[in-house]
Design an enzyme around this catalytic site. Structure first.
Site, PDB file in Angstrom:
ATOM      1  N   LYS A 179     -23.938   2.776 -17.689  1.00  0.00           N
ATOM      2  CA  LYS A 179     -23.993   3.194 -19.088  1.00  0.00           C
ATOM      3  C   LYS A 179     -22.649   3.786 -19.570  1.00  0.00           C
ATOM      4  CE  LYS A 179     -28.540   2.472 -19.534  1.00  0.00           C
ATOM      5  NZ  LYS A 179     -29.245   1.537 -18.715  1.00  0.00           N
TER       6      LYS A 179
HETATM    7  C1  LIG Z   1     -30.861   1.758 -18.505  1.00  0.00           C
HETATM    8  C2  LIG Z   1     -32.048   1.819 -19.376  1.00  0.00           C
HETATM    9  C3  LIG Z   1     -33.197   2.534 -19.010  1.00  0.00           C
HETATM   10  C4  LIG Z   1     -33.404   3.085 -17.645  1.00  0.00           C
HETATM   11  O1  LIG Z   1     -32.522   4.037 -17.250  1.00  0.00           O
HETATM   12  P1  LIG Z   1     -32.384   4.398 -15.701  1.00  0.00           P
HETATM   13  O2  LIG Z   1     -31.505   5.585 -15.719  1.00  0.00           O
HETATM   14  O3  LIG Z   1     -31.776   3.225 -15.018  1.00  0.00           O
HETATM   15  O4  LIG Z   1     -33.761   4.698 -15.189  1.00  0.00           O
HETATM   16  C5  LIG Z   1     -34.222   2.656 -19.931  1.00  0.00           C
HETATM   17  N1  LIG Z   1     -34.154   2.062 -21.140  1.00  0.00           N
HETATM   18  C6  LIG Z   1     -33.088   1.350 -21.524  1.00  0.00           C
HETATM   19  C7  LIG Z   1     -33.069   0.744 -22.892  1.00  0.00           C
HETATM   20  C8  LIG Z   1     -32.021   1.165 -20.640  1.00  0.00           C
HETATM   21  O5  LIG Z   1     -30.978   0.405 -21.005  1.00  0.00           O
END
Ligand SMILES: *Cc1c(COP(=O)(O)O)cnc(C)c1O
Length: 363
Positions: free
Chosen positions: A181
């Site tokens: 991210k």
């Molecule tokens: C990455 C993501 C998640 C999950 O996050 P994690 O930290 O990997 O559990 C949830 N929703 C969206 C839209 C994402 O892109």
């Protein structure tokens, strides 16, 4: 090999300086000093009242549902990462899928209202690619029917809407700090609220529902460690630079891709964007697959975000048709997008895309 994303890593010495402190204190997790420091810095950076730093961006969605006592029908988006739907199913809720807007791929407020029944308790929407949903329209529907609003704001770190962090909207808003991210702590996530009582509740939820001998509620283990917090403390100050670098990569693609046969989702007016993803949409899935093959042959690995449309998942039992989401998810591809992706590489990727698209249109 060029992947769709590449995690930013801070200077190793900077990270080891934090590790030294951890080694001295021998406080590895459970509300440690680095975690608290990171929470304070994130609150300041985002301008939000309460923020609980947790272990990932999925468990915070589950905590949000639990904290708002949501157990029945939730109107949600079919165009998101599978974690959004998983959280609903895992918590025993029934996802009811409302189709997306054709221009920005966020949930269409006009599609929400017809799906509301006496069992509807909440709306769970995703700010797709870091762009804001139609927040006012969604809130108006929620107010009219007494529904809660939870935003999966996993993509929005560093993005704002009307001058405020996108994470500050809704009853509860969650973010992911996964390595892929815009801001990351290797693994991690957070939940944001401006309600003091709610913050206290979430604080207890995060560590098994108790603090020492005070057993207050059911809870889960959503804590995060000092080692993760240390990564966050290294990466957070770099976020403005990282977003600026992403913006440059955006500019390279924007200026080199041939938009006669490719389209891009739009941004909601009022959004200051974080350049989290670079999605492009082709005329057909066939074109998308050809482009993917051509890129793969050059060791470039884009990703199909989001595919498949979540209302078509085999383990989802409610099957609302969402023709726009189903159609877009077949044709959308996210190109490599990360700080420091070179102009030469972006140029090469754009050329491969343009050539593959042109070829499809010849035969
Ligand atoms: C990455 C993501 C998640 C999950 O996050 P994690 O930290 O990997 O559990 C949830 N929703 C969206 C839209 C994402 O892109």
């Amino acid at each position: 090999m060029i992947y769709v994303t590449k995690s930013y890593l801070p200077d190793l010495d900077e990270y080891t300086a934090y590790l030294k402190g951890i080694w001295e204190r021998v406080h590895l997790t459970n509300d440690g000093p680095l975690l608290r420091q990171l929470e304070d810095q994130m609150k300041e950076f985002l301008g939000v009242r309460h923020l609980k730093y947790c272990s990932n961006g999925t468990v915070v969605l589950q905590m949000a549902l639990k904290a708002l006592d949501i157990t029945k029908e939730v109107i949600t988006t079919p165009f998101s990462y599978v974690a959004t739907t998983n959280a609903l199913l895992w918590e025993g809720c029934t996802p009811i899928f409302a189709d997306i807007r054709p221009d920005d791929f966020c949930i269409d407020p006009d599609a929400i209202e017809p799906l509301i029944t006496e069992n509807t308790q909440a709306i769970m929407a995703t700010h797709v690619y870091g762009n804001a949903c139609r927040i006012e329209q969604i809130q108006a529907i929620a107010d009219k029917y007494g529904l809660k609003v939870i935003y999966d704001a996993a993509h929005t770190f560093g993005a704002s809407y009307n001058g405020q962090s996108i994470l500050s909207y809704g009853d509860l808003s969650t973010c992911s700090f996964h390595a892929t991210k815009v801001f990351h702590t290797v693994e991690g996530g957070c939940i944001v609220t401006d309600n003091d009582e709610m913050a206290e509740k979430l604080h207890f939820y995060r560590s098994f529902g108790h603090r020492n001998d005070d057993y207050r509620s059911v809870g889960i283990n959503a804590k995060n460690s000092e080692l993760h917090a240390a990564m966050g403390l290294c990466v957070l100050p770099k976020v403005p630079e990282l977003i600026a670098s992403r913006k440059e990569v955006f500019g390279y693609y924007d200026s080199r891709l041939d938009f006669s046969k490719i389209t891009r989702p739009t941004l909601t007016p009022g959004v200051d964007y974080n350049y989290a993803y670079y999605p492009i949409v082709f005329d057909t899935e066939e074109t998308l697959l050809r482009v993917m093959d051509a890129l793969q042959a050059q060791d470039v690995l884009p990703r199909r975000y989001f595919y498949p449309s979540l209302n078509t998942l085999p383990f989802v039992k409610t099957h609302q048709p969402c023709p726009i989401s189903e159609n877009v998810s077949l044709r959308v591809l996210c190109l490599p997008m990360y700080p420091g992706l070179s102009e030469v590489d972006a140029d090469r990727i754009a050329s491969v895309v343009n050539e593959a698209v042109a070829l499809v249109n010849i035969d």
